[in-house]
Design an enzyme around this catalytic site. Structure first.
Site, PDB file in Angstrom:
ATOM      1  CE  LYS A 132      -3.953   1.773   2.607  1.00  0.00           C
ATOM      2  NZ  LYS A 132      -4.886   1.448   4.008  1.00  0.00           N
ATOM      3  CB  SER A 138      -7.854   3.042   3.072  1.00  0.00           C
ATOM      4  OG  SER A 138      -7.149   2.398   4.190  1.00  0.00           O
ATOM      5  CB  SER A 159      -8.254   0.113   5.953  1.00  0.00           C
ATOM      6  OG  SER A 159      -9.184   1.253   5.651  1.00  0.00           O
TER       7      SER A 159
END
Lengths: 546, 546
Positions: free
Chosen positions: A132, A207, A231
């Site tokens: 990420k 996310s 997330s």
């Protein structure tokens, strides 16, 4: 072009110039843009050898075993995944930056080491891992989803990446995240919107949405995400993958960029997503904790990853409903199937009555933005980038005026009381694990993920939670009886409207399940999830049923 | 009489009516009020049998062994300590409430159990333990040093007391604490001022000052105190006793009353003081953690107390000076003696350069009262009880305006960075433990303890720290060369003025030393302190030298 657009373009340029163009599929060979499900496209694309298809559909655990036996080289493994990631990016827009040259160089070094010594560098030798974007990588920009941060360079690798690197991992692609990092969806003003490999009209979640897409499309066997309200778990559930939210203060967070540093009432955690198996989640955790990150990041708890015996002697409480929003029909169908199979397998199953989940949401939603999200809003206003609807939505949780220190303390007290009560309740009822939805439904439409509390409640409770595919997907019959159905509140009304407007559009979307364990029982939670997954997915094994 | 006085009287009444009068020594048999050192008065008092003197000068560890071998009954043990506590209270005003009947009843039950089964109830069978007042005991008032709380009844025993009780401990006396719990001294508007058994013109320290006096006068082999800036360690050092500040989130804090619940940037800890030995500190810790308090208080870390091998293979860094206030001459003399003996014993000793201790103080002093101490001030204003000078002093650390949430976050970040840096520095220099002063000098005059940072810095760093007697005391020659001496700052000027005004008044005051270990290395810290104490106190052993 206004300033924010000029700035945002930098992120796009970094991305574009990083793509290894030799592996791009010509536009005319791509599936039509209205083809929703592209999860199986790699096989149809003609881009991959059978060996590459085989490699990219293996777990990290199996790959490492294969490399240890000399069956694969790290280089061919990383190249296969890079190719798949490039295609995945063409279809899903999930990457923010490729690191192909560095990854291949690293793979060659690993191969040389193996040839020289006959040994693997470590338990993640040659495993490509997607990361990420807001998890810093030395020398690369780290924007955290904010245009204002588009020029920020990470001074060193995030500590968790150092742990993984030491064990032999290869980082080959960085992945997308939403503006503010606070959507269960994946869209920003920098590199745009990521979509779901099983249905490109749906969100991959967020996310860690780029990670969800990466896992769902098998661009890596393992990924690194972060989770403060779901997330890691929402993307895993939406993309037919695996994800794990560890107990706070186990995995190291140094070098991960986000607003509100020093906010510790609700800590975000970093953890793994996996494309293929729960074993890989465990492998990831073992590697990270074997590196003793607490000897650098002293706020961590010095608890090594424990080996636990797999056992079937536990009680699973099934939570059917959190009393705010009933899950959509396919979720209930998957839970019912799980119950039957668990019972048939002789595993003790009871119903779990959710305990004050709305209260939990009340606490955590206030603790997300005790300063009215002013640190986030300041960042946004620095460039005047447009505030996206789901960012507004998240900020709407914030109290309209800044909480005082004393008000924040009162929330901490409420949080701790809630944790103690919940724990006591699980103990009193003899429930070891809670099997529950990961979301009110399957992946929602883009920009529509609004209800967080099937995941966020476990953040406020700080319980370890693992997501795995149920092996089931939405079917044509999954409509649910509308007659007599009455929403218990506006939130339920809203979330069911999204379902009933056209349930058919979700057909084929995978159903993930979530299993939650007790505080700090991370090891037991993953171990038990393995048993449950095996039983629930039945003899078909693996991912065959989807 | 104003309202606050009426209210405060309730605390005095509770205390007075709880004193077992049969053991009070008539006024005319007490030493003259100007006799400063009363530590040895029990022997002179004629109140105790030799057996009682023997019992009250034994460690908890030895007492339990004795009870296990049938050499003592729990009843005679608790009676001996109760008698000593009553005398101690007459001389030092250290108690807030006696619990004689309940303690004796409990002792009889333990004796009956032993007679019936031939076994001890647990590893603290029959050990009398004194308890700082703000640690709640079911059904008794719990005022925490505030007149406003004089009517508050604890709904249950604090969790740590439950752990100790289960192991066989007996709580026989509750002990005094200062107003606000934030003095390194021990005076309040409820039951007044506690004094030091080695010199009644000096403070026993604080905030666990009643515990300091209790240990120094041997009113119990073990006591329970709390520490957020030195409140266990200063009393232990000033009263020739032992004290331990564990790493945060190990010992359970449920049921301990204090303002600012929910404040978690700097957590106060609860821990043991001991009259006789480091072994007793360890015994206490083992009992508490063997009870697995994290299974009730879920904010604790589930780390059992580890058995560590005693070893001499470690490096001690001696810190001579914190760069703000040089320690007074007797402290330096004790450190020098310790260095010589450690070197002679072949233990590796280096100098430890304090790392940014003033910065540490800057952080922690702001984090004590981020809301300008308004929760404390509100409590005080509820009854209009007079604000004592050292309360004002503590509150003066507070920022004049409330910190915002974001400002508090920035302090958390600074705190964590400081912790990581300090830890890295200890590792880099190979220093396992830091041997240092516990205070700028020996016990200061009453109401004069103003400099906290020889202890508080370890709170902000969250390092385990143990205090033990050096075996030395202030001597006539301990003046220190005044010529050429220049204060480096106003704080140093102030703290040395207190010494030079009349060093002779401290003669006989004991010198304690503090040993600090790495984060979560509580077990290693106590184990190493045992080695160091044995070497430092030499062959005389025990407490003979004082």
């Amino acid at each position: 072009m206004s300033t924010w657009q000029t700035e945002a373009l930098k992120a796009k340029t970094i991305l574009q110039s990083s793509i290894p163009t030799q592996w791009l599929l010509p536009e005319d060979k791509l599936p039509p843009s209205d083809q929703k499900n592209v999860a199986d496209f790699p096989r149809a694309s003609g881009l991959f050898t059978n060996r590459e298809l085989l490699i990219t559909e293996m777990s990290a655990t199996s790959l490492v075993a294969g490399m240890g036996a000399g069956r694969f080289s790290a280089e061919e493994v990383v190249v296969a995944f890079l190719k798949r990631a490039v295609l995945g990016h063409q279809l899903l827009n999930f990457a923010t930056e490729f690191m192909a040259d560095k990854a291949i160089t690293r793979a060659k070094e690993l191969d040389a080491y193996y040839r020289r010594t006959g040994k693997l560098v470590g338990p993640l030798h040659g495993v490509p891992i997607s990361v990420k974007e807001h998890i810093g990588i030395k020398g690369l920009t780290c924007n955290g989803g904010y245009v204002a941060w588009v020029n920020d360079i990470a001074p060193e690798d995030a500590l968790i990446l150092q742990c993984l690197h030491k064990a032999g991992a290869i980082f080959h692609v960085r992945t997308n995240q939403p503006q503010s990092l606070m959507h269960l969806c994946c869209s920003n003003n920098l590199t745009g919107t990521t979509t779901n490999p099983y249905n490109r009209t749906l969100t991959p979640g967020g996310s860690s949405g780029g990670e969800g897409a990466s896992m769902g499309f098998k661009c890596a066997p393992l990924g690194v995400g972060t989770d403060i309200g779901g997330s890691i778990r929402a993307p895993a559930a939406f993309c037919n993958a695996y994800g794990f939210r560890p107990t706070m203060r186990r995995n190291p967070c140094s070098g991960i960029k986000a607003p509100e540093p020093g906010q510790e009432a609700i800590l975000g955690v970093v953890g793994p997503l996996a494309a293929q198996s729960l074993d890989d989640l465990e492998l990831f955790q073992r590697v990270v904790l074997d590196a003793e990150p607490w000897d650098v990041e002293t706020s961590l708890v010095p608890l090594p990853w424990r080996k636990v015996k797999e056992s079937r002697e536990f009680t699973v409480g099934i939570m059917w409903d959190d009393r705010t929003v009933r899950p959509h029909p396919p979720i209930i169908r998957a839970l019912k199937a799980a119950r039957s199979k668990l019972q048939a397998a002789g595993i003790k199953v009871v119903d779990w009555d959710p305990y004050k989940h709305a209260h939990g949401w009340d606490i955590i939603s206030k603790l997300y933005f005790p300063d009215t999200a002013s640190s986030q809003k300041t960042l946004l206003s620095q460039t005047n980038e447009p505030i996206l609807p789901l960012t507004e939505w998240a900020f709407s949780y914030a109290h309209p005026t800044p909480l005082s220190i004393a008000e924040a303390w009162a929330l901490n007290v409420a949080r701790d009381e809630y944790r103690d009560e919940y724990h006591a309740r699980m103990k009193a009822r003899g429930v070891d694990f809670i099997l529950c939805p990961a979301y009110v439904g399957v992946a929602p439409d883009l920009y529509e993920a609004q209800y967080w509390n099937y995941t966020a409640v476990w953040n406020v409770l700080d319980l370890p939670a693992v997501v795995f595919p149920s092996g089931m997907a939405v079917e044509e019959g999954d409509v649910g009886g509308k007659e007599g159905w009455v929403a218990r509140n506006e939130v339920e009304e809203r979330e069911w409207r999204k379902w009933w407007v056209d349930p058919g559009r979700f057909v084929g979307a995978p159903v993930g399940l979530q299993m939650v364990g007790r505080h700090f029982k991370d090891e037991e939670t993953i171990a038990a999830a393995k048993v449950v997954e095996e039983v629930v997915r039945g003899s078909e094994g693996g991912r065959a049923r989807l």
